[in-house]
Design a protein around this motif. Structure first.
Motif, PDB file in Angstrom:
ATOM      1  N   ALA B  38     -29.297  11.214 -38.726  1.00 44.46           N
ATOM      2  CA  ALA B  38     -28.418  10.909 -37.586  1.00 44.46           C
ATOM      3  C   ALA B  38     -27.082  11.633 -37.708  1.00 44.46           C
ATOM      4  N   HIS B  39     -26.954  12.491 -38.723  1.00 44.92           N
ATOM      5  CA  HIS B  39     -25.665  13.125 -38.950  1.00 44.92           C
ATOM      6  C   HIS B  39     -25.269  14.057 -37.798  1.00 44.92           C
ATOM      7  N   GLY B  40     -26.267  14.723 -37.216  1.00 43.63           N
ATOM      8  CA  GLY B  40     -25.985  15.576 -36.056  1.00 43.63           C
ATOM      9  C   GLY B  40     -25.462  14.760 -34.892  1.00 43.63           C
ATOM     10  N   ALA B  41     -25.932  13.526 -34.799  1.00 41.93           N
ATOM     11  CA  ALA B  41     -25.476  12.658 -33.705  1.00 41.93           C
ATOM     12  C   ALA B  41     -23.996  12.321 -33.855  1.00 41.93           C
ATOM     13  N   PHE B  42     -23.526  12.188 -35.100  1.00 42.29           N
ATOM     14  CA  PHE B  42     -22.089  11.939 -35.303  1.00 42.29           C
ATOM     15  C   PHE B  42     -21.266  13.142 -34.835  1.00 42.29           C
ATOM     16  N   PHE B  43     -21.825  14.329 -35.074  1.00 46.05           N
ATOM     17  CA  PHE B  43     -21.173  15.559 -34.621  1.00 46.05           C
ATOM     18  C   PHE B  43     -21.031  15.529 -33.096  1.00 46.05           C
ATOM     19  N   LEU B  44     -22.159  15.219 -32.448  1.00 44.85           N
ATOM     20  CA  LEU B  44     -22.180  15.156 -30.988  1.00 44.85           C
ATOM     21  C   LEU B  44     -21.190  14.106 -30.473  1.00 44.85           C
ATOM     22  N   LEU B  45     -21.208  12.941 -31.110  1.00 43.86           N
ATOM     23  CA  LEU B  45     -20.315  11.869 -30.654  1.00 43.86           C
ATOM     24  C   LEU B  45     -18.851  12.261 -30.828  1.00 43.86           C
ATOM     25  N   GLY B  46     -18.548  12.954 -31.942  1.00 45.19           N
ATOM     26  CA  GLY B  46     -17.172  13.410 -32.147  1.00 45.19           C
ATOM     27  C   GLY B  46     -16.704  14.237 -30.961  1.00 45.19           C
ATOM     28  N   THR B  47     -17.529  15.202 -30.557  1.00 44.08           N
ATOM     29  CA  THR B  47     -17.166  16.055 -29.425  1.00 44.08           C
ATOM     30  C   THR B  47     -16.979  15.221 -28.160  1.00 44.08           C
ATOM     31  N   TYR B  48     -17.958  14.352 -27.889  1.00 42.68           N
ATOM     32  CA  TYR B  48     -17.920  13.603 -26.629  1.00 42.68           C
ATOM     33  C   TYR B  48     -16.766  12.609 -26.601  1.00 42.68           C
ATOM     34  N   PHE B  49     -16.506  11.949 -27.727  1.00 41.04           N
ATOM     35  CA  PHE B  49     -15.360  11.033 -27.764  1.00 41.04           C
ATOM     36  C   PHE B  49     -14.074  11.796 -27.458  1.00 41.04           C
ATOM     37  N   ALA B  50     -13.916  12.946 -28.114  1.00 39.92           N
ATOM     38  CA  ALA B  50     -12.689  13.722 -27.894  1.00 39.92           C
ATOM     39  C   ALA B  50     -12.590  14.137 -26.431  1.00 39.92           C
ATOM     40  N   PHE B  51     -13.728  14.526 -25.863  1.00 37.16           N
ATOM     41  CA  PHE B  51     -13.762  14.913 -24.447  1.00 37.16           C
ATOM     42  C   PHE B  51     -13.259  13.761 -23.571  1.00 37.16           C
TER      43      PHE B  51
END
Ligand code: ATP
Ligand code: MG
Lengths: 234, 287
Positions: B38-51
């Motif tokens: 699920a580590h890639g999902a944390f990457f994705l969430l980081g981007t989306y949260f910042a967005f």
């Protein structure tokens, strides 16, 4: 200080501890002897919480501890010097000690800190930058004892401290155990070396097939050839 | 020639993003024995949260900070609620973390839609530095700098602090660490949250470079798993070197052999594994 009552423990289906009862009074050193595979280390591990007992009670300072996890048991004041020393190879000697340091939460000074451990084992200070595994067997044993002391215990579990050491070093270990006892620690020591056990301990227990089969003073054991022969293979 | 030097910077900047995510992945693996898919999902969430934070008119830096914190908190929740139950059960862990990637990806689609988005380069860094004929975008230089600072911080934490010593000891002999009065579970939660936060950081910093799109989580996961394998399981230093290598090869590969760049990355992995099966910095494990 420590009481085990009818403790049973298993590895899978094999019934290793079959009702162990023993007591270590405050300030005393009790030695646990027995053949290979008798269940001595399992007893130590069960007290330290590294292995769970299925039945029976373990009380430390009158408090039941059998359902606590190993870190909680350590914080209750039980230090472990394990069989084979289990020094952390990725850590320097100093780090092996400092990682175990217990900050005394109540603010009063703790009994043991790194200076006191270095005072007891000056050789560790001389080589503190070395990695733990670069030490000789005897020095590693000192490090394992020092590491347990850093957790500021009132009680020490020592599993075969003399294992694999030369006779001169074993005598040193005997002196160390005597010093620790003087400092007020209570000790449960597993040993294969009868003379070390009899020199260091106030009381001797013999374990066979997962139960305590004999109990007495060191002198009683040394006089009793039959027991020595039957359970210790002497 | 100068175009290649500029591309080298791009490659290293991508490498630093891979390093940030792979470092967390490899530390979690080394300390907790968990392959966190699920580590890639944390990457994705980081981007989306910042967005999201930026669309609420927060500036880039505040959005970055908040996104990393929220991702780390999410890491704590996932570790406490789910992973906690499965220590020592490898198959179950793989199924759980693999399942989580789908759950998180679908939630992301539901919340943020499937449109390709990007995060704007922060104003402060929206410039470039010209040396002779070469033009270096300041933001990429910044990403490289952050990666290097992170490497120094990791080095310091690992080798100079008590927590670092406890974590190294935990890799050696976890039960012994617990027997010395250390709450290993708490250490695990901390490590997992730290790794999640790093992945989130990578995601935010990657926003202006990679953008954000459905499926980026699995793309980045594959790349960072390769980095972890090349670098050696559990070694963040290996990940640092491996990530830069992959970043460079991928970027230069795209210039020379546009359709083969991923293949070259896999080939690199194969070559490294043939020469050093334990990875560049991996320890040889004797069973
Ligand atoms: N992790 C384990 N899994 C399964 N069986 C085990 C395990 N550890 C010990 N045993 C078994 O439990 C029994 C008791 O082992 P234990 O280590 O307590 O013996 P011991 O008295 O300490 O012996 P020694 O003097 O050799 O250290 C042995 O028969 C051993 O094979
Ligand atoms: Mg033993």
């Amino acid at each position: 200080m420590l009481e085990l009552e009818n403790v049973h423990a298993y590895y899978g289906n094999s019934h290793i501890l079959q009702g162990v009862s023993l007591a270590v009074p405050t300030g005393k050193c009790v030695a646990l002897l027995g053949r290979n595979g008798a269940g001595k280390s399992t007893t130590i591990h069960t007290i330290a919480g590294l292995h769970k007992s299925q039945r029976g009670s373990i009380r430390f300072k009158s408090k039941p501890v059998e359902s606590l996890t190993s870190y909680q048991i350590s914080r209750e004041g039980i230090g472990l010097v394990p069989q084979g020393r289990r020094i952390f190879p990725s850590l320097s000697i100093r780090e092996n000690l400092t990682m175990a340091a217990r900050k005394n939460l109540k603010g009063d000074t703790s009994e043991w800190d790194i200076e006191k451990v270095y005072e007891l084992f000056p050789v560790l200070k001389e080589r503190e930058k070395n990695m733990g595994t670069q030490l000789s067997g005897g020095q590693q044993q000192m490090l394992a004892i020092g590491r347990a002391l850093m957790t500021d215990p009132q009680f020490l579990l020592m599993d075969e401290p003399s294992e694999g050491l030369a006779p001169v070093i074993i005598d040193q270990i005997g002196d160390i155990v005597a010093k620790l006892k003087e400092s007020g620690l209570s000790i449960l020591m597993v040993e294969q070396n009868i003379s070390l056990a009899c020199q260091a301990a106030d009381e001797i227990l013999i374990m066979n097939k997962g139960t305590i089969v004999w109990k007495g003073t060191p002198d009683e054991l040394l006089e009793n050839d039959e027991i020595q022969h039957k359970y210790l293979g002497v | 020639m100068s175009i290649y030097i500029v591309q080298l910077l791009t490659g290293v900047a991508y490498g630093m993003l891979y390093f940030m995510i792979a470092a967390g992945l490899t530390i979690i693996l080394g300390v907790m024995n968990v392959v966190n898919l699920a580590h890639g999902a944390f990457f994705l969430l980081g981007t989306y949260f910042a967005f999201t934070f930026m669309s609420l008119h927060l500036n880039f830096w505040l959005a970055l900070l908040l996104a990393v914190i929220v991702t780390a908190i999410l890491g704590i929740i996932i570790e406490k609620l789910l992973i906690n139950k499965l220590y020592g059960k490898e198959l179950e862990q793989v199924l759980l973390t693999f399942g989580l990637t789908f759950v998180i990806a679908d939630c992301a689609k539901w919340i943020w839609g499937t449109e390709m988005q990007t995060i704007a380069v922060p104003e402060l860094l929206n410039s470039s530095i010209t040396i002779g004929e070469m033009v270096f975008p300041a933001y990429r230089l910044f990403v490289v700098l952050v990666g290097c600072i992170l490497a120094v911080i990791l080095w310091y934490l690992e080798s100079r602090t008590r927590v670092g010593a406890i974590i190294r000891a935990g890799v050696d002999d976890r039960a012994m660490v617990a027997a010395l009065g250390i709450n290993v579970r708490l250490v695990f939660t901390g490590v997992f949250a730290f790794g999640a936060g790093l992945a989130g950081l990578s995601g935010v910093l990657g926003g202006p470079l990679i953008g954000m799109y459905t499926g980026m989580d699995s793309d980045i996961l594959v790349t960072s798993l390769i980095v972890v394998v090349i670098g050696g399981l559990g070694s963040w230093k290996g990940s640092f070197v491996g990530a830069i290598l992959i970043g460079l090869i991928e970027t230069l590969g795209k210039i020379w052999f546009p359709s083969l760049s991923m293949l070259i990355v896999f080939l690199l992995m194969v070559v490294v594994l043939m020469i050093r099966p334990q990875g560049l910095y991996g320890k040889v494990v004797s069973q």
